[in-house]
Motif scaffolding. Structure first.
Motif, mmCIF file in Angstrom:
data_model
loop_
_atom_site.group_PDB
_atom_site.id
_atom_site.type_symbol
_atom_site.label_atom_id
_atom_site.label_comp_id
_atom_site.label_asym_id
_atom_site.label_seq_id
_atom_site.Cartn_x
_atom_site.Cartn_y
_atom_site.Cartn_z
ATOM 1 N N UNK A 315 0.813 -1.222 0.000
ATOM 2 C CA UNK A 315 0.000 0.000 0.000
ATOM 3 C C UNK A 315 0.844 1.268 0.000
ATOM 4 N N UNK A 316 2.142 1.133 0.299
ATOM 5 C CA UNK A 316 3.032 2.301 0.350
ATOM 6 C C UNK A 316 3.623 2.585 -1.025
ATOM 7 N N UNK A 317 3.628 3.847 -1.475
ATOM 8 C CA UNK A 317 4.247 4.180 -2.769
ATOM 9 C C UNK A 317 5.734 3.835 -2.825
ATOM 10 N N UNK A 318 6.385 3.671 -1.653
ATOM 11 C CA UNK A 318 7.795 3.309 -1.634
ATOM 12 C C UNK A 318 8.005 1.799 -1.751
ATOM 13 N N UNK A 320 8.209 -1.909 -3.252
ATOM 14 C CA UNK A 320 8.525 -2.499 -4.559
ATOM 15 C C UNK A 320 7.318 -3.225 -5.147
ATOM 16 N N UNK A 321 6.329 -3.532 -4.296
ATOM 17 C CA UNK A 321 5.104 -4.179 -4.770
ATOM 18 C C UNK A 321 3.968 -3.175 -4.980
ATOM 19 N N UNK A 322 4.248 -1.888 -4.870
ATOM 20 C CA UNK A 322 3.208 -0.879 -5.077
ATOM 21 C C UNK A 322 2.736 -0.932 -6.530
ATOM 22 N N UNK A 323 1.429 -1.038 -6.711
ATOM 23 C CA UNK A 323 0.881 -1.184 -8.058
ATOM 24 C C UNK A 323 0.820 0.168 -8.748
ATOM 25 N N UNK A 324 1.828 0.430 -9.537
ATOM 26 C CA UNK A 324 1.911 1.684 -10.268
ATOM 27 C C UNK A 324 2.793 1.508 -11.483
ATOM 28 N N UNK A 325 3.085 2.614 -12.144
ATOM 29 C CA UNK A 325 3.830 2.562 -13.406
ATOM 30 C C UNK A 325 5.258 2.078 -13.232
ATOM 31 N N UNK A 326 5.794 2.169 -12.002
ATOM 32 C CA UNK A 326 7.204 1.845 -11.795
ATOM 33 C C UNK A 326 7.398 0.540 -11.004
ATOM 34 N N UNK A 327 6.418 -0.331 -11.022
ATOM 35 C CA UNK A 327 6.527 -1.607 -10.327
ATOM 36 C C UNK A 327 7.552 -2.487 -11.041
ATOM 37 N N UNK A 328 8.678 -2.757 -10.360
ATOM 38 C CA UNK A 328 9.781 -3.486 -10.989
ATOM 39 C C UNK A 328 9.450 -4.965 -11.195
ATOM 40 N N UNK A 329 8.622 -5.534 -10.336
ATOM 41 C CA UNK A 329 8.217 -6.929 -10.513
ATOM 42 C C UNK A 329 7.428 -7.083 -11.811
ATOM 43 N N UNK A 330 6.474 -6.201 -12.033
ATOM 44 C CA UNK A 330 5.666 -6.283 -13.250
ATOM 45 C C UNK A 330 6.520 -6.060 -14.489
ATOM 46 N N UNK A 331 7.453 -5.120 -14.406
ATOM 47 C CA UNK A 331 8.312 -4.846 -15.551
ATOM 48 C C UNK A 331 9.177 -6.048 -15.896
#
Length: 540
Positions: A315-318, A320-331
């Motif tokens: 839930x925190x923007x910091x 690594x699992x934050x669901x946003x444009x910069x999620x490294x896992x998804x990338x």
């Protein structure tokens, strides 16, 4: 101290950079001379960081970097770089030379130079010579040499074991005999220069050293040309900064196949100075990765995702699992999975989590390997987009916990491989993680076991961790050994730090992650004497 000017280093590692179909490829070798010493206490430890850009309006993107050369103002760097060369366009490069021996990992700038790949390839003897500059200073900073050599591709390996007899002995300033002798291999080039491609570890207290066997690619050893001159040079390493070349011989690979012992010549006097012996030399002509694919081999992908607490709450923007444009896992999932998906006929991938508490499965304890779809008997998900959807869907149903153990997912992957019931499948386990592992010895033991299976392990490190242990698993220089001393049959691990390459674009990340897979695939086949089936070609 003797320092050869025209022997730049390449080495055990070669990095490939390509963005589209290229007219040709060239290999860059880097050396420096008379560097400015910016270290107050001792001698600088130089390193070269390479940047590139498409045009002068763009910002510089880091391409790669050499290794660090300890206490050396005239370094021949061991690491070389294969790049695509386009005659019809400008390709801009910048070489930053830094001193990397500062506490805390800080880098002191020694000097920098900018040029184009055209300038390097078009220079006399394809050797670009640049005077290093540092903004705000007028003092001399040293000279950088960047040498280009054309690349001749082949799928040939050369296995060697080298020993020597009666090498020259040297003495230290205290008149005591000091023998700590290693050898280097330099290959000839189209420009007539010799380029360093390998150096051994030193062997102490003997002038009759016997070195461990090793294997080089034909392209690395002799640019795939059996008649290209190859120089073997023995050097005594008195101290880290004092290396005294002793003797050498220049031969070709073709000559080595006919004669195993050669007289060495002293580098100063030219007089006989011992003998080099090739107790093993074997040329291994390997089939190509594509030939195996044509004969029906498939690649299966399995994904393992890190849910340890060090990632930070989703839930925190910091986090690594934050669901946003910069999620490294998804990338990482998207860019690696989309490359591998076409090689899998059913395009379905098992997906596991580790280091978390999968509450969506009704569990209240940490699990180090759980199916992300909750179905232990069928953990597969359809396609890369299916993996992405499942990751997002289950994230809130998993409590982050720990510690970081790889053993569970590796063991599960080994079970999948062993259950496949016959040849035809090569497997890739993609582990995406944010931290150092806490079951290192168990992991090393399992990796050694994996080296006998049709399996590669790709580890993508996300976040800001330094990942020292991951680099140990990525055994490019020396094969891993387990807790019983058993050596791995081949290298099966590729580690890539996400942040280092994603800045250069997702294509660059995927390329770096997957670049070792074809060689690991073919090495498994060769170790197990599995050849492509020509009769299967007609099916495709």
């Amino acid at each position: 101290m003797y320092t050869p000017l025209i022997d730049p280093s390449s080495g055990h590692h070669q990095q490939a950079y390509d963005s589209s179909t290229a007219s040709s490829k060239v290999q860059l070798f880097i050396s420096c001379r008379n560097l400015k010493d910016v270290d107050i206490i001792s001698v600088s430890d130089p390193q070269v960081i390479i940047y590139t850009r498409a045009n002068p309006r763009d910002g510089w993107m880091k391409l790669d970097q050499t290794e660090v050369m300890k206490n050396n103002l005239n370094p021949n760097f061991e690491k070389s770089f294969i790049v695509s060369y386009y005659f019809e366009r400008h390709q801009y490069f910048k070489f930053d030379v830094v001193d990397s021996n500062n506490i805390g990992g800080n880098l002191d700038a020694i000097g920098s130079v900018e040029t184009t790949l055209g300038n390097i390839v078009g220079a006399k003897q394809q050797t670009f010579i640049g005077e290093l500059q540092k903004q705000g200073t007028s003092s001399k900073r040293g000279t950088i040499y960047v040498r280009a050599d054309s690349v001749k591709e082949s799928n040939m390996d050369v296995a060697l074991q080298v020993s020597a007899r009666n090498l020259p002995s040297t003495s230290s300033c205290l008149c005591a005999t000091t023998n700590n002798i290693f050898f280097e291999i330099y290959r000839g080039s189209a420009s007539g220069q010799f380029l360093k491609v390998y150096d051994s570890d030193p062997i102490a207290q003997t002038v009759n050293p016997v070195y461990p066997s090793f294997k080089l690619k034909g392209q690395q050893l002799c640019n795939s040309d059996k008649n290209l001159p190859i120089k073997f040079m023995f050097t005594n390493q008195v101290t880290a900064a004092d290396k005294q070349p002793l003797c050498s011989v220049t031969v070709t690979l073709q000559q080595l196949m006919d004669k195993r012992e050669w007289a060495l010549s002293h580098v100063v006097t030219g007089q006989p100075a011992g003998t080099i012996v090739f107790s093993q030399i074997q040329i291994i002509e390997k089939p190509t990765f594509v030939e195996y694919l044509r004969s029906g081999w498939q690649i299966n992908l399995c994904v393992a995702i890190d849910y340890t607490g060090s990632n930070g709450e989703y839930s925190s923007p910091q986090s690594l699992h934050y669901l946003g444009a910069h999620n490294q896992y998804e990338s990482a999932i998207l860019n690696v999975g989309s490359i591998l998906e076409p090689y899998d006929n059913n395009r379905s991938f098992p997906v596991y989590g580790f280091g978390g508490i999968p509450r969506f499965m009704g569990l209240n304890q940490v699990s180090h390997c759980f199916p992300l779809n909750g179905n232990a008997s069928n953990p597969e998900v359809l396609g890369t987009q299916g993996v992405m959807h499942l990751y997002r869907q289950t994230l809130q149903g998993i409590n982050l916990s720990g510690p970081t153990y790889f053993g569970g997912v590796i063991q599960q992957m080994m079970s999948i491989v062993k259950s496949q019931g016959g040849p035809g499948f090569y497997n890739i386990l993609l582990i995406i993680t944010d931290g150092e592992i806490h079951d290192m010895q168990k992991t090393k033991d399992l990796v050694v076991q994996c080296s006998h299976l049709p399996l590669s392990i790709i580890i993508v490190g996300v976040g800001l961790e330094k990942f020292k242990l991951m680099k140990e698993l990525d055994s490019d220089k020396q094969l891993l050994r387990d807790s019983h001393g058993q050596q791995a049959a081949r290298d099966v691990v590729q580690f890539v730090k996400f942040k280092k390459y994603i800045q250069q674009g997702p294509e660059r990340l995927a390329e770096q992650v997957l670049k070792e897979v074809p060689d690991q695939f073919v090495n498994y086949m060769m170790n197990n004497r599995i050849m492509p089936n020509p009769q299967a070609y007609a099916k495709y």
